[in-house]
Write a protein that holds these residues in place. Structure first.
Motif, short mmCIF file in Angstrom:
data_model
loop_
_atom_site.label_atom_id
_atom_site.label_comp_id
_atom_site.label_asym_id
_atom_site.label_seq_id
_atom_site.Cartn_x
_atom_site.Cartn_y
_atom_site.Cartn_z
N GLY A 1 63.43 30.23 26.27
CA GLY A 1 62.04 30.35 26.48
C GLY A 1 61.21 29.14 26.21
O GLY A 1 61.55 28.25 25.65
N ARG B 1 55.61 40.85 28.12
CA ARG B 1 55.01 39.80 27.32
C ARG B 1 54.22 38.80 28.08
O ARG B 1 54.74 38.03 28.64
CB ARG B 1 56.37 39.18 26.27
CG ARG B 1 56.77 40.19 25.32
CD ARG B 1 57.87 39.37 24.49
NE ARG B 1 57.46 38.13 24.20
CZ ARG B 1 58.03 37.03 24.52
NH1 ARG B 1 59.23 37.04 25.16
NH2 ARG B 1 57.63 35.68 24.02
N GLU C 1 59.54 38.49 29.75
CA GLU C 1 58.76 37.43 29.32
C GLU C 1 58.18 36.41 30.51
O GLU C 1 58.76 35.87 31.23
CB GLU C 1 59.39 36.17 28.65
CG GLU C 1 58.77 35.26 28.10
CD GLU C 1 59.59 34.20 27.35
OE1 GLU C 1 59.24 33.00 27.65
OE2 GLU C 1 60.09 34.54 26.27
N THR D 1 62.79 33.65 22.45
CA THR D 1 64.18 34.19 22.45
C THR D 1 65.18 33.22 22.03
O THR D 1 66.22 33.47 22.36
CB THR D 1 64.29 34.41 23.94
OG1 THR D 1 64.21 33.39 24.76
CG2 THR D 1 63.24 35.66 24.37
N GLN E 1 62.36 41.28 19.00
CA GLN E 1 63.22 41.54 20.01
C GLN E 1 64.76 41.43 19.44
O GLN E 1 65.35 42.25 20.13
CB GLN E 1 63.04 40.07 20.84
CG GLN E 1 61.73 40.09 21.50
CD GLN E 1 61.57 39.16 22.45
OE1 GLN E 1 61.51 39.21 23.86
NE2 GLN E 1 61.09 38.02 21.97
N GLY F 1 63.72 36.93 31.86
CA GLY F 1 62.36 36.12 31.98
C GLY F 1 63.00 34.40 32.46
O GLY F 1 64.28 34.28 32.37
N ILE G 1 64.72 31.92 29.56
CA ILE G 1 64.81 32.60 28.13
C ILE G 1 66.05 32.51 27.63
O ILE G 1 66.44 33.06 26.24
CB ILE G 1 64.10 34.05 28.14
CG1 ILE G 1 65.01 34.95 28.91
CG2 ILE G 1 62.77 34.09 28.78
CD1 ILE G 1 64.67 36.46 28.54
#
Length: 321
Positions: free
Chosen positions: A35, A112, A78, A40, A13, A27, A30
């Protein structure tokens, strides 16, 4: 210094954010928090205005991703757990998957999914959703089982113009380690022979690759040479490698952690029978988790999913036919 499976996901990433201005991350928790599994961690600070916290609405998250992908961005979404992606099911299968077919405009997004079980996680945080998404045309479904694949397949997923469901296994996050993220790099859609053999073939993917290898090593002590095939992606499905392996061994066991009904293992067995029946010396078999919700108790969970012991037992029955 070793690299873990989740390190590889984070590094992929970071590389994408560094090199492609179209990429952004979105997400729940994150950004500041890094996360639920820290995939992340630090990226929001390293790449300001590129990593965003989302509301607790998977439907909204994927709706935003579809819209931005249509407009030329390359979002990476995510999900905190794969199980929660069912809330965004409409956006994924009715919008993202069909959009190019309907309009000619691609939707290059990557979702993801922290997939599979860990001890004590129970029925809402342990599911393997790959078979469900593989059912729908227009989606690519990848299932990396190694540190190198966790890294390279995420890069390749974001490069594709198709929407990709990236199934990363939570059990591998910190347990699986390698000396480098730069192992052999195969394209999405090509399976890998993890362990060569001549007496039977195990076709599997994700965390079950490692369980299958352990089972094969135990059978080796009794003189059996078991070939293990890592599918790497389940959509597309590399049946050429599967059939070539079955041609060498004459026997097939398909193993998956997902529920058994209508899953990846069923597809592998069905296509092997329809395309390679003449290659088989025994009825092909499959082994999955039990057809019940995933239990909380660690001992029940261990009995619920395939293990080296249950894979070994299934192989012995297959070999004795």
């Amino acid at each position: 210094m070793s690299v873990t499976y989740i390190d590889a996901i984070r590094e992929a990433q970071a590389k994408l954010l560094r090199e492609d201005p179209r990429v952004f991350l979105y997400g729940q928790d994150i950004a500041t928090f890094g996360g639920a599994f820290k995939a992340t961690k630090g990226l929001a600070q390293e790449f300001p205005n590129r990593v965003f916290d989302a509301p607790i609405s998977e439907d909204a998250m994927l709706g935003l991703a579809v819209g931005t992908a249509i407009e030329g961005m390359r979002p990476i979404i995510e999900m905190q757990f794969a199980d929660f992606s069912s809330i965004a099911f409409n956006q994924i299968v009715n919008q993202a998957a069909t959009h190019y077919y309907r309009t000619g405009v691609p939707v290059p997004l990557t979702v993801r999914l922290p997939s599979g079980g860990t001890p004590g996680s129970g029925p809402f945080h342990s599911q393997s959703m790959e078979s469900i998404y593989a059912h729908y045309p227009g989606l690519i479904v990848v299932t990396p089982a190694t540190v190198s694949d966790a890294y390279h397949m995420l890069l390749d997923s974001v490069a594709l113009d198709d929407p990709v469901i990236y199934c990363e296994h939570k059990f591998l996050y910190r347990w699986l380690k390698a000396k480098s993220i730069n192992g052999d790099h195969l394209p999405i859609g090509q399976a890998r022979i993890v362990r060569p053999g001549k007496h039977a073939t195990v076709v599997t993917y994700s965390a079950m690759v490692h369980e299958a290898v352990r089972a094969a090593e135990r059978l080796h002590e009794d003189g059996w040479e078991i070939e293990v095939v890592d599918l790497r992606s389940v959509k597309p499905l590399d049946m050429d490698t599967v059939l070539a392996s079955v041609a060498r061994t004459g026997r097939l066991l398909a193993v998956g952690e997902a529920f058994p009904w209508g899953g990846v293992t069923a597809e592998v067995v069905a296509r092997t029978v329809s395309e390679g029946f003449h290659l088989l010396d025994a009825p092909p078999q499959r082994l999955n988790s039990r057809d019940t919700p995933v239990p909380y108790h660690p001992k029940l969970w261990a009995a619920h999913r395939p293990t080296p012991e249950s894979i070994g037992e299934a192989l012995r029955r297959l070999l004795s036919f």
